[in-house]
Design a protein around this motif. Structure first.
Motif, PDB file in Angstrom:
ATOM      1  N   VAL A   9      92.796  44.350  29.796  1.00 51.02           N
ATOM      2  CA  VAL A   9      92.818  44.176  31.260  1.00 51.02           C
ATOM      3  C   VAL A   9      92.133  42.872  31.639  1.00 51.02           C
ATOM      4  O   VAL A   9      92.626  42.119  32.496  1.00 51.02           O
ATOM      5  CB  VAL A   9      92.128  45.377  31.957  1.00 51.02           C
ATOM      6  N   GLU A  10      90.998  42.578  30.998  1.00 49.48           N
ATOM      7  CA  GLU A  10      90.269  41.347  31.315  1.00 49.48           C
ATOM      8  C   GLU A  10      91.107  40.110  30.986  1.00 49.48           C
ATOM      9  O   GLU A  10      91.140  39.145  31.750  1.00 49.48           O
ATOM     10  CB  GLU A  10      88.942  41.310  30.552  1.00 49.48           C
ATOM     11  N   ALA A  11      91.794  40.142  29.856  1.00 45.64           N
ATOM     12  CA  ALA A  11      92.633  39.003  29.474  1.00 45.64           C
ATOM     13  C   ALA A  11      93.782  38.815  30.469  1.00 45.64           C
ATOM     14  O   ALA A  11      94.111  37.678  30.845  1.00 45.64           O
ATOM     15  CB  ALA A  11      93.189  39.230  28.067  1.00 45.64           C
ATOM     16  N   PHE A  12      94.370  39.913  30.896  1.00 48.19           N
ATOM     17  CA  PHE A  12      95.464  39.838  31.869  1.00 48.19           C
ATOM     18  C   PHE A  12      94.971  39.334  33.220  1.00 48.19           C
ATOM     19  O   PHE A  12      95.616  38.488  33.851  1.00 48.19           O
ATOM     20  CB  PHE A  12      96.106  41.214  32.017  1.00 48.19           C
ATOM     21  N   ALA A  13      93.811  39.829  33.659  1.00 50.96           N
ATOM     22  CA  ALA A  13      93.240  39.388  34.928  1.00 50.96           C
ATOM     23  C   ALA A  13      92.915  37.898  34.883  1.00 50.96           C
ATOM     24  O   ALA A  13      93.140  37.170  35.860  1.00 50.96           O
ATOM     25  CB  ALA A  13      91.951  40.195  35.231  1.00 50.96           C
ATOM     26  N   LEU A  14      92.409  37.427  33.752  1.00 53.72           N
ATOM     27  CA  LEU A  14      92.103  36.009  33.607  1.00 53.72           C
ATOM     28  C   LEU A  14      93.364  35.151  33.649  1.00 53.72           C
ATOM     29  O   LEU A  14      93.399  34.083  34.262  1.00 53.72           O
ATOM     30  CB  LEU A  14      91.363  35.781  32.285  1.00 53.72           C
ATOM     31  N   GLN A  15      94.424  35.651  33.035  1.00 53.47           N
ATOM     32  CA  GLN A  15      95.691  34.934  33.044  1.00 53.47           C
ATOM     33  C   GLN A  15      96.245  34.809  34.469  1.00 53.47           C
ATOM     34  O   GLN A  15      96.689  33.724  34.882  1.00 53.47           O
ATOM     35  CB  GLN A  15      96.707  35.672  32.164  1.00 53.47           C
ATOM     36  N   ILE A  16      96.217  35.910  35.222  1.00 58.51           N
ATOM     37  CA  ILE A  16      96.723  35.901  36.594  1.00 58.51           C
ATOM     38  C   ILE A  16      95.854  35.026  37.479  1.00 58.51           C
ATOM     39  O   ILE A  16      96.353  34.229  38.291  1.00 58.51           O
ATOM     40  CB  ILE A  16      96.810  37.324  37.158  1.00 58.51           C
TER      41      ILE A  16
END
Length: 299
Positions: free
Chosen positions: A289-296
């Motif tokens: 989730v953290e990696a996805f949030a950082l990407q967005i």
């Protein structure tokens, strides 16, 4: 069942529904004319017709004549909804269910020829018009409309091909979902209130300021709710639902470049703050989730 076996009767019924809605637009002052049953019967038939077409969505060209008539019938509803001073709650509920379904239905992307493609795109545009009009006209229905659209997030296109997006102008494309949400939220403003001010003085300015703050609080609450639902949906299963947040953010980032879609900046500001909160120690989110949030957030 007549509707399943005889497309002729579908065409006759849609023509009859068009006549009924035309009569409603005549502004006749006759209370007997505006009985609830007169509204609900054609709406119920239209909903059933849409369901039958959805079940046979692989053969849309076969239903082209019915779809063209459906578009013509539905096109009479936006001016009716806008014109009527009062709308029955049951009627509004059926309209919201039906047009939310039409707006988010994937079967409307499977058209073959140009005429049918244009017809289906027009049906989606009519759906947006009706939902925006109800949202603006009936503040008490706003959260219901928002939640009805949010309940269909999984229907967002998994690939951003232009035929699945709304062409807002020559260089701006958006999902119909985001376009409709932004269009609805932009109706929450003080323009009408200000236009009714007869005399500009300190008291009037104080009233405008108070009214504006009240609307701003309502707008912020709606945006907060929308972003929360979208993020929670995606964070629940990133691999399965990441396309939802990707579509949503790409739409908003495209729209924020245009001043006539200024509300998109407020939505993005709220969304970015929520994405950054993912990294708060109190959140305890997974690395995925953290990696996805950082990407967005990096977009």
């Amino acid at each position: 069942n007549i509707m399943e076996n005889e497309p002729f009767f579908q065409r006759v019924a849609l023509g009859s529904a068009s006549v009924i809605f035309m009569v409603f637009l005549l502004d006749k002052n006759d209370s007997k004319l505006y009985l609830e049953e007169y509204f609900l019967a054609p709406i119920q038939f239209i909903s059933e017709t849409v369901e039958l077409i959805k079940e046979d969505s692989q053969n849309l060209p076969k239903h082209q004549m019915v779809l063209l008539l459906l578009q013509a019938t539905l096109s009479l509803l936006p001016p009716y909804v806008k014109k009527r001073p009062n709308l029955d709650d049951g009627f509004v509920t059926k309209l919201v269910y039906m047009f939310s379904d039409l707006l988010m239905s994937n079967f409307l992307y499977t058209a073959g020829n140009i005429q049918l493609q244009n017809c289906l795109e027009n049906i989606k545009s009519i759906s947006t018009q009706v939902l925006v009009t109800i949202f603006e006209k009936l503040p008490e229905q706003r959260m219901f409309i928002i939640d009805e659209l949010l309940s269909r997030l999984e229907s967002l296109p998994m690939t951003r091909s232009q035929k699945k997006l709304k062409c807002i102008n020559n260089s701006l494309y958006s999902t119909h979902f985001t376009f409709t949400l932004v269009s609805m939220l932009q109706t929450i403003n003080s323009y009408d209130y200000c236009s009714r001010i007869d005399e500009l003085n300190e008291d009037a300015l104080a009233d405008v300021s108070s009214y504006h703050q009240e609307l701003q609080n309502a707008l912020n609450a709606d945006i907060h709710h929308i972003n929360e639902v979208v993020l929670n949906k995606c964070f629940h299963n990133v691999s399965k639902y990441r396309y939802i947040l990707e579509n949503y953010t790409q739409d908003l980032l495209a729209m924020v470049l245009y001043p006539n879609w200024s509300i998109s900046e407020i939505i993005l500001d709220s969304l970015l703050k929520k994405l950054l909160l993912v990294f708060s120690p109190s959140q305890q989110r997974t690395a995925n989730v953290e990696a996805f949030a950082l990407q967005i957030a990096g977009n």
